[in-house]
Design an enzyme around this catalytic site. Structure first.
Site, PDB file in Angstrom:
ATOM      1  CG  HIS A 207      -2.144  -0.979   0.782  1.00 44.41           C
ATOM      2  ND1 HIS A 207      -2.136  -2.296   1.144  1.00 44.41           N
ATOM      3  CD2 HIS A 207      -3.241  -0.793   0.013  1.00 44.41           C
ATOM      4  CE1 HIS A 207      -3.205  -2.877   0.640  1.00 44.41           C
ATOM      5  NE2 HIS A 207      -3.898  -1.994  -0.049  1.00 44.41           N
ATOM      6  NE  ARG A 314      -6.193   0.477  -2.387  1.00 45.59           N
ATOM      7  CZ  ARG A 314      -5.764   0.593  -3.644  1.00 45.59           C
ATOM      8  NH1 ARG A 314      -5.655   1.776  -4.198  1.00 45.59           N
ATOM      9  NH2 ARG A 314      -5.438  -0.489  -4.329  1.00 45.59           N
ATOM     10  NE  ARG A 350     -10.970  -1.415  -0.332  1.00 42.42           N
ATOM     11  CZ  ARG A 350      -9.727  -1.714  -0.697  1.00 42.42           C
ATOM     12  NH1 ARG A 350      -9.529  -2.604  -1.653  1.00 42.42           N
ATOM     13  NH2 ARG A 350      -8.701  -1.120  -0.140  1.00 42.42           N
ATOM     14  CD  GLU A 449      -9.686  -7.805  -2.131  1.00 38.83           C
ATOM     15  OE1 GLU A 449      -8.705  -7.183  -2.563  1.00 38.83           O
ATOM     16  OE2 GLU A 449     -10.441  -7.344  -1.255  1.00 38.83           O
ATOM     17  CG  ASN A 472      -3.215  -4.583  -6.162  1.00 39.25           C
ATOM     18  OD1 ASN A 472      -2.814  -4.664  -7.307  1.00 39.25           O
ATOM     19  ND2 ASN A 472      -3.699  -3.474  -5.654  1.00 39.25           N
ATOM     20  CG  ASP A 473      -5.287  -8.245  -1.439  1.00 40.63           C
ATOM     21  OD1 ASP A 473      -4.213  -8.517  -0.877  1.00 40.63           O
ATOM     22  OD2 ASP A 473      -5.951  -7.242  -1.164  1.00 40.63           O
ATOM     23  NE  ARG A 483      -1.113  -5.738  -1.521  1.00 40.02           N
ATOM     24  CZ  ARG A 483      -2.303  -5.215  -1.758  1.00 40.02           C
ATOM     25  NH1 ARG A 483      -3.398  -5.925  -1.585  1.00 40.02           N
ATOM     26  NH2 ARG A 483      -2.432  -3.997  -2.187  1.00 40.02           N
ATOM     27  CB  CYS A 520     -10.322  -1.620  -8.638  1.00 43.05           C
ATOM     28  SG  CYS A 520     -10.517  -2.806  -7.310  1.00 43.05           S
TER      29      CYS A 520
END
Ligand code: PEP
Ligand code: MG
Length: 597
Positions: A207, A314, A350, A449, A472-473, A483, A520
């Site tokens: 992040h 986010r 989200r 995800e 990403n996840d 990650r 996303c």
């Protein structure tokens, strides 16, 4: 003034390569945030005048007293807080070292005998002690050796007169170099003088890296030991695209990079041509291009880059850098702001995805061995329904002011989704009873995800209005790569056939059930991946401001029909490298002059 400033050693040129996570070229001066090593290594040797020795001894004694005071305070805090008690013993041991004859008395003797600075004397005694401990082949003594080093770092820091540094301390435009930066640290950069940052650890979809892209701060992570290789004040070149970092470059290298920076900036300017054009293929197929955001200050930049709406807010970033939880009114203020700014364009909020590498300082008692697989996102919300409902009520209330959608993160199965929806239903009923206005048709979607959700996407599709694929996840959990860990960053393979198959499964399930499917994750903002998503039939792509125009350029350069064929072809390859090679040739065919894809 500290003697450290007197002897600025000429540093050597060095080239390092890390993981470029946020594009841009910067030539600037280093600000070493973790400056402990700097102080230890930079202590110069010089003889003091006899008249200065007393003063030097006092400076050393003051630094010792301050170190004792700081450590005692830390120890008291730890013992006062039940969770820290077990660590208080370590601090006691450090306090004992501050009275240790070998370290302290010998340093004092050396200052007197050699008439040297306290820094030099301390460093010299430390060197002898470490050498002594190194000869003893016992883990206990090895551990004590590092305790002594920590103590020396602290004394050095206090000798320099510097306080604990934070990003707010930075007065001049600088390239921040740190061992690690939390997303909370990075969020502070929006107000600061940070031109770029470099870290020893980290990976592309941490992040911290995502935030750097969102805030358009060039960054290179995973450099392993950059904090040991630079000093504050060094000149440094950062290339956030290739991950190259050049320490103390020659004038000719600076000139080369100045040209490169200019070329990059010119290229960015040419992209602005696409700002008001639709994201439409040559044969008329359109895709919606949306923005990802973490803090409301990003909205103008997303608008300037032509975002059709917000595809991912986010919201958990409302929780960082504070000690208390936001109230319903604070949530409401943020979401209302987003809704109003976006007008008729939609914004997906989200619900908060805390946990993982995003820590929540305002909720106590959460310490996990494996946070990425722990109490994160929707799991956290379901464990603390009151915190969750505060947010849900605020989103619903804000929906009266614009076109908001709700997105639940980290859903892994149907029951979890139903529990989240039940809490949303409770929030709706409460607001109805209270006579509050909200959008009764607000759309509810889920992040895909977690691989289990992807595999049952057809079942989940019956219970939601849209999917948003969080690559990403999805990559983290499908390929089993942490990650934020630079050591396994090489396994981050978006073109991995497994990843492509999973994504296709989700898109097909969404299409069959007539719900919207968006991507996303960071893959959405890279033209080589966007090309595949386009061909798979994705409805929208959501990304950081900087990526919007280059993805739009890609979409406007291709025929939908060709993208469909390309997507079919990539699903036939066996390795990520084969897919990558194939896509590269296709991109070269599409736009030959592209220097920064
Ligand atoms: C993702 O996982 O792809 C995503 C968009 O969510 P985050 O990066 O915030 O985990
Ligand atoms: Mg995610």
């Amino acid at each position: 003034m500290s003697l450290l400033a007197i002897d600025k050693v000429k540093r050597e040129v060095a080239l390092m390569r890390g993981i470029g996570v946020s594009a841009g070229i910067v030539i600037g001066k280093v600000y070493l945030l973790d400056s402990r090593k700097y102080h230890v290594e930079a202590a110069p040797y010089c003889h003091l005048d006899e008249s200065l020795v007393e003063g030097e001894l006092k400076r050393f004694k003051d630094a010792l007293d301050l170190s004792k005071e700081q450590l005692s305070k830390i120890r008291d805090q730890l013992t006062g807080d039940g969770r820290g008690k077990e660590h208080a013993g370590i601090i006691d041991a450090h306090l004992m070292i501050l009275n240790d004859q070998l370290l302290i008395d010998d340093t004092i003797k050396l200052i007197k005998a050699e008439r040297v600075s306290a820094e030099w004397a301390l460093k010299s005694v430390l060197k002898d002690l470490v050498a002594l401990f190194d000869k003893i082949d016992d883990p206990y003594f090895k551990e004590r050796s590092s305790d002594i080093e920590h103590i020396v770092d602290r004394i050095m820091m206090n000798l320099s007169g510097k306080e604990h540094e934070s990003l707010g301390d930075i007065k001049e435009p600088s390239v921040v170099v740190a061992h690690d930066l939390s997303p909370a640290d990075t969020a502070q950069m929006i107000q600061g003088n940070v031109l770029a940052f470099l870290t020893d650890i980290g990976a592309k979809t941490s992040h911290t890296a995502i935030l750097a892209r969102s805030l358009e701060i060039p960054a290179v992570v995973g450099l392993e030991d950059v904090t040991n290789r630079v000093e504050s004040g060094d000149t440094i070149i950062v290339d956030g695209m290739t991950g190259a970092v050049i320490i103390n470059p020659s004038t000719s290298v600076i000139k080369v990079y100045e040209k490169r920076r200019k070329r990059y900036e010119d290229y960015e300017k040419t992209l602005l041509h696409y700002k008001d054009l639709p994201a439409e293929t040559i044969d008329g197929h359109t895709v919606s291009l949306l923005g990802n955001m973490e803090i409301v200050e990003e909205i103008p930049s997303l608008m300037d880059h032509g975002a059709d709406g917000i595809g991912l807010y986010r919201s958990e970033f409302l929780y960082v850098n504070r000690d208390t939880l936001p109230s319903e009114e604070e949530h409401l203020a943020a979401y209302k702001h987003v809704a109003k700014k976006m007008g008729s364009r939609s914004a997906v909020i989200r619900t908060f995805d805390v946990g993982g590498d995003k820590l929540l300082s305002s909720v106590d008692g959460i310490e996990e061995g494996n946070p990425a697989l722990g109490l994160r996102a929707i799991r956290f919300c379901l464990k603390y329904p009151d915190i969750f409902k505060t947010q849900l009520r605020a989103i619903l209330r804000a929906s009266a002011y614009g076109k908001l959608k709700i997105l639940f993160p980290m859903i892994s199965g149907v029951e979890e989704l139903r529990r989240a929806k039940a809490l949303l239903y409770e929030a709706r009923c409460e607001l109805e009873d209270e006579g509050e206005q909200f959008d009764h048709d607000i759309e509810v979607g889920i992040m895909i995800e977690v691989p289990s959700a992807a595999l049952i996407a057809d079942i989940l599709a019956e219970e939601v209005d849209f999917f948003s694929i969080g690559t990403n996840d999805l990559l983290q959990y499908s390929l089993a790569i942490d990650r934020v860990n630079e050591h396994v960053a090489y396994l981050y393979e978006p073109f991995h056939p497994a990843v492509l198959r999973i994504i296709k499964t989700v898109v097909d399930a969404g299409k069959r059930h007539g719900i919207g499917v968006s991507v996303c994750g960071e893959m959405a903002g890279e033209p080589e991946h966007a090309l595949i998503f386009l061909g798979l039939g994705i409805d929208s792509l959501s990304m950081s401001a900087r990526s919007l125009l280059k993805v739009k350029k890609l979409i406007r350069s291709v025929k939908y029909h060709d993208a469909v064929n390309i997507s079919k072809a990539v699903l036939g390859f066996s390795t990520a490298r084969e897919v990558e090679g194939y896509i590269e040739t296709k991109l070269v065919d599409l736009y030959k002059e592209e220097p920064w894809s």
